[in-house]
Design an enzyme around this catalytic site. Structure first.
Site, PDB file in Angstrom:
ATOM      1  N   LYS A  90      80.184  44.912   8.000  1.00 12.67           N
ATOM      2  CA  LYS A  90      78.927  45.436   8.572  1.00 12.67           C
ATOM      3  C   LYS A  90      77.885  45.717   7.470  1.00 12.67           C
ATOM      4  O   LYS A  90      77.665  44.882   6.621  1.00 12.67           O
ATOM      5  CB  LYS A  90      79.216  46.676   9.429  1.00 12.67           C
ATOM      6  CG  LYS A  90      80.146  46.357  10.594  1.00 12.67           C
ATOM      7  CD  LYS A  90      80.559  47.575  11.371  1.00 12.67           C
ATOM      8  CE  LYS A  90      81.644  48.348  10.666  1.00 12.67           C
ATOM      9  NZ  LYS A  90      82.333  49.323  11.526  1.00 12.67           N
ATOM     10  N   ASP A 136      88.280  52.990  14.331  1.00  2.75           N
ATOM     11  CA  ASP A 136      87.572  53.466  15.538  1.00  2.75           C
ATOM     12  C   ASP A 136      88.155  52.896  16.835  1.00  2.75           C
ATOM     13  O   ASP A 136      88.118  53.555  17.878  1.00  2.75           O
ATOM     14  CB  ASP A 136      86.059  53.187  15.449  1.00  2.75           C
ATOM     15  CG  ASP A 136      85.724  51.751  15.070  1.00  2.75           C
ATOM     16  OD1 ASP A 136      86.645  50.980  14.736  1.00  2.75           O
ATOM     17  OD2 ASP A 136      84.521  51.401  15.086  1.00  2.75           O
TER      18      ASP A 136
HETATM   19  C1  BGC Z   1      85.510  46.519  11.162  1.00  8.65           C
HETATM   20  C2  BGC Z   1      86.528  47.148  12.085  1.00  8.65           C
HETATM   21  C3  BGC Z   1      85.837  48.065  13.081  1.00  8.65           C
HETATM   22  C4  BGC Z   1      84.722  47.325  13.789  1.00  8.65           C
HETATM   23  C5  BGC Z   1      83.973  48.195  14.774  1.00  8.65           C
HETATM   24  C6  BGC Z   1      84.404  45.863  11.969  1.00  8.65           C
HETATM   25  O1  BGC Z   1      83.415  45.378  11.132  1.00  8.65           O
HETATM   26  O2  BGC Z   1      86.121  45.553  10.339  1.00  8.65           O
HETATM   27  O3  BGC Z   1      87.500  47.867  11.355  1.00  8.65           O
HETATM   28  O4  BGC Z   1      86.769  48.528  14.001  1.00  8.65           O
HETATM   29  O5  BGC Z   1      83.809  46.814  12.845  1.00  8.65           O
HETATM   30  O6  BGC Z   1      83.380  49.287  14.151  1.00  8.65           O
END
Ligand code: BGC
Length: 424
Positions: free
Chosen positions: A173, A209
């Site tokens: 992200k 999460d």
């Molecule tokens: C992460 C996950 C997370 C998801 C939602 C992804 O980019 O790798 O660990 O659960 O985003 O937040």
């Protein structure tokens, strides 16, 4: 009366004509049922590869054991602190769960900023910041003298060998903090808290999460065994039979697996359905070549996908009479919340006009109808992709249980899922 009917007739015709044209233009983003089923089968194989000892090291879908072995049964109680880092907000909560008279959950929470220089800075800066916010929270709630158990929701892929240890595999992200990948985030946070010395905390558990979502839902509904996030990022977890998890000792019972489905396709297995727009999003991202499924489906990229499509269409003279403005050409100018607003059933068209006017492209009525339809196609593709991967998880659960029909509950959270008018 007749004139009004005629007008309505022409408008419907025109709308139909316009949307058909867009359907054709974006045919590569509209999946047939067969394609959705095919993606489901591919993901099912990825899950199996991630679980098996021999194929796990080279598997993109990591299927991480979480060391969570059961869903809450509603009898839990106590006084806790929860940290929530990695979603669209950094939040700290105090949660009191009691059973006086009836089940009772009290929550107080604060949202803290995570400025750009922190999420793109060093690990020390990040965890000093988290420890400072936690200190501020405890001060505000007058609990600095207590040593409350802390649950840490950390929304990134982590390798775990127990509940209170989590080694970050990779940032995703908007985060890119140096010196944290390969490190245990519990140790880093504990160190930052010790260094301050003004309060104590006991970090009992780190959860993804998705796992938090599954457990929260499971607190009310014992049949919940899947958790999904469709927000800035996307991911899912589910309860797997321990005997199928090669990387964890033991055969009895179940354990929650964090699939990290965002990385589906990182080995090229989705190339046939990725478009030029997906490739452009990836090239301009913080993590090129990674989280390719996430980049097609999650909220962080949806607005930008729409913008890239509009730019191409405008350049070809198919929108805005070919008008291209610096705003339209600016990355990030269309956000996912705008896409959600443009797709609202009643005010959608006027919202579309508002968004496009802000970009300075002077849209006609016809342009607005077209852009609204582009948004629908991009959102619908995301929902289709998630339905395919969720289908794979559900079919696996069904096979694990050996039942002809599966009765289960899926806990879903995330800003895109909650804010989009049609997504659910
Ligand atoms: C992460 C996950 C997370 C998801 C939602 C992804 O980019 O790798 O660990 O659960 O985003 O937040």
């Amino acid at each position: 009366m007749i004139a009004a009917q005629l007008l309505a007739y022409y408008f419907t015709e025109l709308k139909d004509d316009r949307t058909k044209k867009i359907d054709k233009y974006l045919y590569a983003m509209r999946f047939s049922d067969e394609t959705v089923r095919d993606i489901m089968c591919r993901f099912r194989r990825e899950m199996e590869n991630g679980l098996a000892r021999d194929t796990n090291p080279t598997s993109n879908v990591k299927m991480l054991p979480t060391f969570v072995r059961s869903i809450p049964d509603g009898s839990e109680k106590g006084d806790f602190i929860a940290l929530d880092l990695g979603g669209s907000n950094f939040r700290i909560l105090r949660v009191k769960v009691s059973h006086e008279k009836k089940q009772n959950v009290q929550m107080e929470s604060e949202v803290y900023e995570t400025p750009e220089h922190i999420i793109h800075g060093s690990g020390t800066q990040l965890f000093d910041h988290v420890a400072e916010c936690l200190g501020d929270f405890m001060e505000k709630k007058k609990i600095k003298d207590k040593k409350l158990p802390v649950g840490f929701t950390f929304s990134f892929p982590c390798q775990q060998t127990k509940l209170d240890e989590a080694v970050l595999v990779t940032w995703t992200k908007r985060f890119k903090v140096s010196g944290v990948e390969g490190m245990d985030v519990v140790k880093l946070l504990n160190k930052a808290i010790k260094k301050r010395g003004d309060y104590d905390a006991d970090i009992m558990a780190v959860v993804n999460d998705t796992v938090g979502t599954m457990m929260t839902c499971g607190f009310d509904d014992q049949r919940c065994e899947v958790g999904i996030i469709i927000g800035t990022g996307t991911n899912a977890c589910y309860m797997e039979e321990l005997r199928h998890i090669d990387l964890v000792e033991g055969d009895e019972g179940r354990m929650c697996i964090n699939t990290e489905w965002g990385a589906f396709g990182d080995d090229g297995s989705l190339e046939d359905i990725r478009t030029e727009f997906d490739r452009e999003i990836d090239r301009g991202s913080l993590n090129p070549g990674k989280q390719l499924f996430e980049k097609m489906a999650s909220g962080m990229y949806m607005g930008e996908l729409v913008r890239l499509i509009l730019v191409k269409m405008a350049k070809e003279g198919q929108l805005f009479e070919g008008r291209i403005t610096p705003e339209l050409l600016t990355k990030g100018k269309i956000e996912t919340k705008h896409v959600s607003a443009m797709e609202k059933s009643k005010e959608g068209l006027s919202k579309t006009k508002e968004v496009l006017t802000r970009l300075g492209v002077e849209p006609s009525e016809e342009d607005c109808v077209a852009v609204q339809h582009v948004c629908t196609i991009v959102s619908f593709r995301s929902a289709n992709l998630i339905s395919a991967t969720l289908g794979a998880i559900l079919s696996r659960l069904k096979d694990n249980k050996g039942v002809p029909r599966l009765r289960t509950t899926v806990g879903i959270d995330g800003s895109l899922y909650k804010m989009h008018p049609q997504y659910a």
